[in-house]
Design a protein around this motif. Sequence first.
Motif, PDB file in Angstrom:
ATOM      1  N   THR A  20       5.338 -11.444 -11.171  1.00 56.17           N
ATOM      2  CA  THR A  20       6.736 -11.027 -11.315  1.00 56.17           C
ATOM      3  C   THR A  20       6.825  -9.577 -11.785  1.00 56.17           C
ATOM      4  N   ALA A  21       5.923  -9.200 -12.687  1.00 52.52           N
ATOM      5  CA  ALA A  21       5.905  -7.820 -13.183  1.00 52.52           C
ATOM      6  C   ALA A  21       5.555  -6.828 -12.080  1.00 52.52           C
ATOM      7  N   LEU A  22       4.810  -7.273 -11.069  1.00 55.85           N
ATOM      8  CA  LEU A  22       4.476  -6.427  -9.922  1.00 55.85           C
ATOM      9  C   LEU A  22       5.646  -6.303  -8.949  1.00 55.85           C
ATOM     10  N   GLY A  23       6.738  -7.036  -9.213  1.00 56.11           N
ATOM     11  CA  GLY A  23       7.877  -7.026  -8.309  1.00 56.11           C
ATOM     12  C   GLY A  23       7.789  -8.056  -7.199  1.00 56.11           C
ATOM     13  N   VAL A  24       6.822  -8.981  -7.323  1.00 58.80           N
ATOM     14  CA  VAL A  24       6.653 -10.043  -6.322  1.00 58.80           C
ATOM     15  C   VAL A  24       7.615 -11.177  -6.639  1.00 58.80           C
ATOM     16  N   PRO A  25       8.442 -11.609  -5.682  1.00 55.67           N
ATOM     17  CA  PRO A  25       9.342 -12.744  -5.946  1.00 55.67           C
ATOM     18  C   PRO A  25       8.552 -13.988  -6.372  1.00 55.67           C
ATOM     19  N   MET A  95      -6.311  -4.220   3.095  1.00 58.63           N
ATOM     20  CA  MET A  95      -4.916  -4.623   2.916  1.00 58.63           C
ATOM     21  C   MET A  95      -4.230  -3.685   1.931  1.00 58.63           C
ATOM     22  N   PRO A  96      -2.900  -3.673   1.896  1.00 59.23           N
ATOM     23  CA  PRO A  96      -2.186  -2.847   0.924  1.00 59.23           C
ATOM     24  C   PRO A  96      -2.602  -3.183  -0.509  1.00 59.23           C
ATOM     25  N   ASP A  97      -2.503  -2.161  -1.382  1.00 53.72           N
ATOM     26  CA  ASP A  97      -2.915  -2.334  -2.774  1.00 53.72           C
ATOM     27  C   ASP A  97      -2.158  -3.474  -3.450  1.00 53.72           C
ATOM     28  N   LEU A  98      -0.841  -3.600  -3.183  1.00 50.84           N
ATOM     29  CA  LEU A  98      -0.059  -4.677  -3.811  1.00 50.84           C
ATOM     30  C   LEU A  98      -0.591  -6.036  -3.407  1.00 50.84           C
ATOM     31  N   ASP A  99      -0.956  -6.193  -2.118  1.00 45.27           N
ATOM     32  CA  ASP A  99      -1.445  -7.492  -1.638  1.00 45.27           C
ATOM     33  C   ASP A  99      -2.741  -7.876  -2.354  1.00 45.27           C
ATOM     34  N   PHE A 100      -3.629  -6.877  -2.576  1.00 38.93           N
ATOM     35  CA  PHE A 100      -4.873  -7.204  -3.274  1.00 38.93           C
ATOM     36  C   PHE A 100      -4.602  -7.536  -4.736  1.00 38.93           C
ATOM     37  N   ARG A 101      -3.612  -6.898  -5.338  1.00 37.59           N
ATOM     38  CA  ARG A 101      -3.239  -7.253  -6.710  1.00 37.59           C
ATOM     39  C   ARG A 101      -2.692  -8.685  -6.762  1.00 37.59           C
ATOM     40  N   ILE A 102      -1.944  -9.060  -5.718  1.00 37.96           N
ATOM     41  CA  ILE A 102      -1.479 -10.454  -5.640  1.00 37.96           C
ATOM     42  C   ILE A 102      -2.672 -11.398  -5.660  1.00 37.96           C
ATOM     43  N   PHE A 103      -3.697 -11.070  -4.866  1.00 32.18           N
ATOM     44  CA  PHE A 103      -4.891 -11.913  -4.817  1.00 32.18           C
ATOM     45  C   PHE A 103      -5.490 -12.114  -6.208  1.00 32.18           C
ATOM     46  N   HIS A 134       0.661 -12.784   1.278  1.00 32.60           N
ATOM     47  CA  HIS A 134       2.013 -13.009   0.749  1.00 32.60           C
ATOM     48  C   HIS A 134       1.980 -14.177  -0.231  1.00 32.60           C
ATOM     49  N   PHE A 135       2.509 -13.965  -1.415  1.00 31.54           N
ATOM     50  CA  PHE A 135       2.617 -15.040  -2.399  1.00 31.54           C
ATOM     51  C   PHE A 135       3.839 -15.894  -2.077  1.00 31.54           C
ATOM     52  N   LEU A 136       3.659 -17.228  -2.054  1.00 31.78           N
ATOM     53  CA  LEU A 136       4.761 -18.120  -1.677  1.00 31.78           C
ATOM     54  C   LEU A 136       5.175 -19.073  -2.795  1.00 31.78           C
ATOM     55  N   SER A 137       4.225 -19.586  -3.588  1.00 31.27           N
ATOM     56  CA  SER A 137       4.597 -20.496  -4.676  1.00 31.27           C
ATOM     57  C   SER A 137       3.400 -20.700  -5.587  1.00 31.27           C
ATOM     58  N   LYS A 138       3.662 -20.773  -6.910  1.00 31.22           N
ATOM     59  CA  LYS A 138       2.600 -20.938  -7.904  1.00 31.22           C
ATOM     60  C   LYS A 138       2.402 -22.418  -8.231  1.00 31.22           C
ATOM     61  N   CYS A 139       1.147 -22.826  -8.261  1.00 30.54           N
ATOM     62  CA  CYS A 139       0.785 -24.170  -8.733  1.00 30.54           C
ATOM     63  C   CYS A 139       0.537 -24.066 -10.231  1.00 30.54           C
TER      64      CYS A 139
END
Length: 503
Positions: A20-25, A95-103, A134-139
Motif C-alpha cells: 500500500t505504501a508503494l501505491g499498489v491497490p 520488469m519495471p522496478d515497481l513490479d519487482f518491489r511487488i514481488f 500485478h498484485f491482486l489479493s493478499k493471503c
Amino acid sequence: MSTSQDEQIQQRKANLEALTALGVPAYPSKFERRDTITTLVDAHSPKSGEALEAERPETVTSGRILAMRSFGKANFLVLSDGRSRLQVYIRQDSMPDLDFRIFKHLDFGDWVGVEGRLFRTKTNELTIWASRLHFLSKCLLPLPEKWHGLTDVETRYRQRYLDLIVNPDSRRVFETRSKVVSAIRSFMTERGYLEVETPMMQAIAGGALARPFVTHHNALDMQLYLRIAPELYLKRLTVGGLERVFEINRNFRNEGISTQHNPEFTMMEFYQAYSDYQDLMVMTEELIATVARQATGSDQITFGDHQISLAAPFARLSLREGARDAASAKLGRAIDPQELRNRESAAAIATALGIEVKPGYGAGKIATEIFERLCEDRLVQPTFVYDFPTEVSPLSKQRPDDPDTVERFELYIGGFEVANAFSELNDPVEQRRRFEDQLKDRASGDLEAHAMDEDYVRALEYGLPPTAGEGLGIDRLVMLLTNSPSIRDVILFPLMRRRAEGD
C-alpha cells in the motif's frame, strides 16, 4: 493459534502495508486475464524449448501462488488456477522496478497477475518469463501444505475453501459431481421428462419414512416442515396429466450422521405414467451406466478395494429370500420362507441373530431389519433388491398375487442403497388405510411414521394412472464414481458438529 502462525500473520499484514505504501491497490477491482493457466498448460506442454523460442507466445494470466523460490537473481513463482500449475520466472532486469518491489512483498497464497512469454528453463520446465507482475489479493492467513490426521480431515470439511486450494483431488471430485448432475438432467430430458420444482417447506412431511426438521412461518402462523421427499407433490402432477416429471431436489432429514448420511442431501426423483417397477429397473441400468460414462469416461469403477461394473444387467435379489438365506447361514439351520411372514417366528429368528425387535414391528418390518443387518454391506456389485414387505412401504402398490408384498426395489452398489423405486399405489381407499396404519405407529412412538395427507388422498380420488417412481441418491452415486469413502467428501459444505469454544 501458535506463536509461529501469529508471526506469519503479522508478517503478511506488514507486506500488505508495504504494498500500500508503494501505491499498489490493496484490493484491485479487476484484472484483464487473457488465458487461464490450464489453457496455457494444455496448449504449450507438448512444445519443445526450440519451438517456444521460435514462436515466443505471449500471455496475460493469473493465479494463486503455491510455491516461491529464489536463486540469486533468478526467482520463481508457481501459480495455480485450481486445475493446473505453471512456473513464473522473475528477474529484476526484466520488469519495471515497481513490479519487482511487488514481488519482494508477496507471500505464499497471494493472488497475482502475470504478463510475459512462454519458454522452457534449463531443466525443461514450461515457464512464463515475466515482463509485468500485478498484485491482486493478499493471503493474510498461512495456508496448510499437507493434511495429517482426523483433525485436518475435519478442517477439509469445515473450511472447504482451504481443501480446494491445496488438494487438486477435491476439486476433481466436485467437477465430477457437476458432470453427474448434468448427465442425469440430459438423460431425463432426452426421454421426454419435464423438470419441475416442488415446495421445500411443506405443511405435511410426506413421501418417505423419516423424521423432519420443523420450522415456523410467522405471517401465516403455521408450523412447516423441510421436505423429506418431493414424492407426493410430483405424483400430484402426474394426476394433473404430466406423464413424465423429475426434480433434482434437496431433501432434509433430522436423523443421524454417518459416512452415508448427511441431514441435507440431494436426490433426483422422477415419475413415469403407464409403467411399473420392472420398467424402472431396465431404465435405471441404462441411466447409471450412461451417467458413469459421461462423468468419468467408463462404466467400470474402483470403489475402495472393489472393482465394480456398472454395465447392465444388474443382479436381482428378493428381500425375503436374501434375509432367509443370510439368516440360515448365520444360524446354521434351514429357515422356511413362511417363518419370515409370521410375526412370532420372525421375531424369534431376529432375537437369535441379536437384532432388536420393537413392540410395533410386524413380520415385514422384522424381515427388513434382518436383511439390512445381514445383507446390505455385502451387495457390492449393482443389485436390485425387490419385493419389499407392504408394512415398510406405505406408498407402494401391492403385488396382485401377494398382498403382504409390494412392487418395490432398492438398488445397492458398493454396499449401500443408491436408489429406491416402486409401482405407485394409486388406490385412494388403500392409500388411506395405509396412512391410518402409519398413524397407529406414530401414536405408539414411531417418529418416522408417515402422517396423514388428506389432500394427497383427494388427488388420488381424481385418478392417478398406473405409474412408477424412483428416487436416486446423487451424493451416493458421486461417492461411487469418485471413489470417495464418505458422503462428506462429495458435499461441498457438509453439516458439522459445532466446535467447542477455543478449538
